[in-house]
Design an enzyme around this catalytic site. Structure first.
Site, PDB file in Angstrom:
ATOM      1  CE1 TYR A   1      -9.245  -2.913   0.628  1.00 61.53           C
ATOM      2  CE2 TYR A   1      -8.927  -0.894  -0.502  1.00 61.53           C
ATOM      3  CZ  TYR A   1      -8.029  -1.736  -0.034  1.00 61.53           C
ATOM      4  OH  TYR A   1      -6.667  -2.159   0.483  1.00 61.53           O
TER       5      TYR A   1
ATOM      6  CG  PHE B   1     -12.903   1.539   7.692  1.00 66.35           C
ATOM      7  CD1 PHE B   1     -12.997   0.535   6.825  1.00 66.35           C
ATOM      8  CD2 PHE B   1     -13.308   0.603   8.914  1.00 66.35           C
ATOM      9  CE1 PHE B   1     -13.075  -0.349   6.645  1.00 66.35           C
ATOM     10  CE2 PHE B   1     -13.807  -1.238   8.869  1.00 66.35           C
ATOM     11  CZ  PHE B   1     -13.107  -1.239   7.977  1.00 66.35           C
TER      12      PHE B   1
ATOM     13  CD  GLU C   1      -8.551  -8.155  -4.126  1.00 67.76           C
ATOM     14  OE1 GLU C   1      -7.051  -9.411  -3.537  1.00 67.76           O
ATOM     15  OE2 GLU C   1      -9.806  -8.064  -3.217  1.00 67.76           O
TER      16      GLU C   1
ATOM     17  CG  HIS D   1      -5.217  -6.514  -0.332  1.00 69.19           C
ATOM     18  ND1 HIS D   1      -5.973  -5.783   0.377  1.00 69.19           N
ATOM     19  CD2 HIS D   1      -5.047  -7.652  -1.585  1.00 69.19           C
ATOM     20  CE1 HIS D   1      -6.816  -7.368  -0.371  1.00 69.19           C
ATOM     21  NE2 HIS D   1      -6.239  -7.705  -2.514  1.00 69.19           N
TER      22      HIS D   1
ATOM     23  CE  LYS E   1      -4.220  -2.380   2.439  1.00 64.75           C
ATOM     24  NZ  LYS E   1      -4.736  -2.203   3.517  1.00 64.75           N
TER      25      LYS E   1
ATOM     26  CG  ASN F   1      -3.373  -2.639   6.647  1.00 65.59           C
ATOM     27  OD1 ASN F   1      -3.430  -2.554   5.427  1.00 65.59           O
ATOM     28  ND2 ASN F   1      -4.479  -3.729   7.906  1.00 65.59           N
TER      29      ASN F   1
ATOM     30  NE  ARG G   1      -2.323  -6.230   6.977  1.00 64.58           N
ATOM     31  CZ  ARG G   1      -3.488  -6.701   6.775  1.00 64.58           C
ATOM     32  NH1 ARG G   1      -4.052  -7.852   7.068  1.00 64.58           N
ATOM     33  NH2 ARG G   1      -3.533  -6.025   5.506  1.00 64.58           N
TER      34      ARG G   1
ATOM     35  CB  THR H   1      -6.821  -6.766   9.406  1.00 63.97           C
ATOM     36  OG1 THR H   1      -7.093  -7.772   8.540  1.00 63.97           O
ATOM     37  CG2 THR H   1      -7.556  -5.146   9.416  1.00 63.97           C
TER      38      THR H   1
ATOM     39  NE  ARG I   1      -5.956 -12.681   4.526  1.00 68.16           N
ATOM     40  CZ  ARG I   1      -6.917 -11.208   4.897  1.00 68.16           C
ATOM     41  NH1 ARG I   1      -6.656 -10.862   3.282  1.00 68.16           N
ATOM     42  NH2 ARG I   1      -7.296 -11.479   6.027  1.00 68.16           N
TER      43      ARG I   1
HETATM   44  P1  DAT Z   1      -7.299  -7.528   5.510  1.00 66.95           P
HETATM   45  O1  DAT Z   1      -6.826  -6.272   4.790  1.00 66.95           O
HETATM   46  O2  DAT Z   1      -7.178  -8.028   6.404  1.00 66.95           O
HETATM   47  O3  DAT Z   1      -7.898  -8.351   3.933  1.00 66.95           O
HETATM   48  P2  DAT Z   1     -10.422  -6.172   5.253  1.00 66.95           P
HETATM   49  O4  DAT Z   1     -10.534  -6.509   4.185  1.00 66.95           O
HETATM   50  O5  DAT Z   1     -11.382  -6.498   6.419  1.00 66.95           O
HETATM   51  O6  DAT Z   1      -8.597  -7.100   6.012  1.00 66.95           O
HETATM   52  O7  DAT Z   1     -10.250  -4.486   5.388  1.00 66.95           O
HETATM   53  C1  DAT Z   1      -9.689  -3.720   4.575  1.00 66.95           C
HETATM   54  C2  DAT Z   1      -8.524  -2.808   4.664  1.00 66.95           C
HETATM   55  O8  DAT Z   1      -9.480  -1.972   5.223  1.00 66.95           O
HETATM   56  C3  DAT Z   1      -7.917  -3.275   5.510  1.00 66.95           C
HETATM   57  O9  DAT Z   1      -6.457  -3.866   5.851  1.00 66.95           O
HETATM   58  C4  DAT Z   1      -7.358  -1.416   6.253  1.00 66.95           C
HETATM   59  C5  DAT Z   1      -8.555  -1.183   6.480  1.00 66.95           C
HETATM   60  N1  DAT Z   1      -9.605  -1.476   7.674  1.00 66.95           N
HETATM   61  C6  DAT Z   1     -10.009  -2.790   7.936  1.00 66.95           C
HETATM   62  N2  DAT Z   1     -10.578  -2.032   9.365  1.00 66.95           N
HETATM   63  C7  DAT Z   1     -10.749  -0.993   9.201  1.00 66.95           C
HETATM   64  C8  DAT Z   1     -10.454  -0.088  10.974  1.00 66.95           C
HETATM   65  N3  DAT Z   1     -11.317  -0.844  11.884  1.00 66.95           N
HETATM   66  N4  DAT Z   1     -10.780   1.081  10.532  1.00 66.95           N
HETATM   67  C9  DAT Z   1      -9.521   2.079   9.289  1.00 66.95           C
HETATM   68  N5  DAT Z   1     -10.095   1.018   8.390  1.00 66.95           N
HETATM   69  C10 DAT Z   1      -9.752   0.453   8.648  1.00 66.95           C
HETATM   70 MG    MG Z   2      -9.304  -7.626   2.797  1.00 68.55          MG
END
Ligand code: DAT
Ligand code: MG
Length: 132
Positions: A49, A57, A126, A115, A9, A112, A102, A91, A85
């Protein structure tokens, strides 16, 4: 062999972590299939997304992912999605174990640094979104 989509990212890219992240995937035994530096458009970010559209968020997430260049990759290997993963960690970096990307390089869930696709279906989706 499975393929998964992984992306450093904007925060990871700006901090110069691409090389160390690529090395971890290589050391694990993954094969690099394709990779590129790119600037994500708002439209691509919203499609990538779209499953998170209802989250509070979401807007912050889209602004963040388009805030600078990213490094997009396709990695190939056995159980690629699951193994990637595991390398990446959970996450929220506060909960991610040391030894994960991470866990070692990030501190805040909103930035973080990396991705990784979470399912076979999303990996296909994707890879098509970013590489076709
Ligand atoms: P991951 O990236 O582990 O697959 P995700 O798909 O649930 O997680 O979410 C995508 C991204 O969104 C994640 O990498 C960071 C952001 N994110 C997730 N939860 C969040 C939160 N509570 N506040 C801010 N950003 C968040
Ligand atoms: Mg995800």
């Amino acid at each position: 062999m499975d393929r998964t989509f992984v992306m450093v990212k904007p925060d990871g890219f700006a901090r110069g972590l691409v090389g160390r992240i690529v090395a971890r995937f290589e050391e694990k035994g993954f094969k690099l299939v394709d990779a590129k530096v790119m600037q994500i458009s708002r439209e691509l970010a919203e499609r990538h997304y779209e499953h998170l559209k209802a989250k509070p968020f979401f807007d912050e997430l889209v602004e963040f992912i388009i805030s600078g260049p990213v490094f997009a990759m396709i990695w190939e290997g056995k159980d690629a999605i699951k193994n990637a993963r595991s390398l990446i960690g959970v996450t929220n970096p506060s909960d991610a174990l040391s030894g994960t990307i991470r866990g070692d390089f990030a501190i805040d869930v909103a930035s973080n640094i990396i991705h990784g696709s979470d399912s076979d279906e999303n990996a296909d989706r994707e890879i098509k979104l970013f590489f076709q």
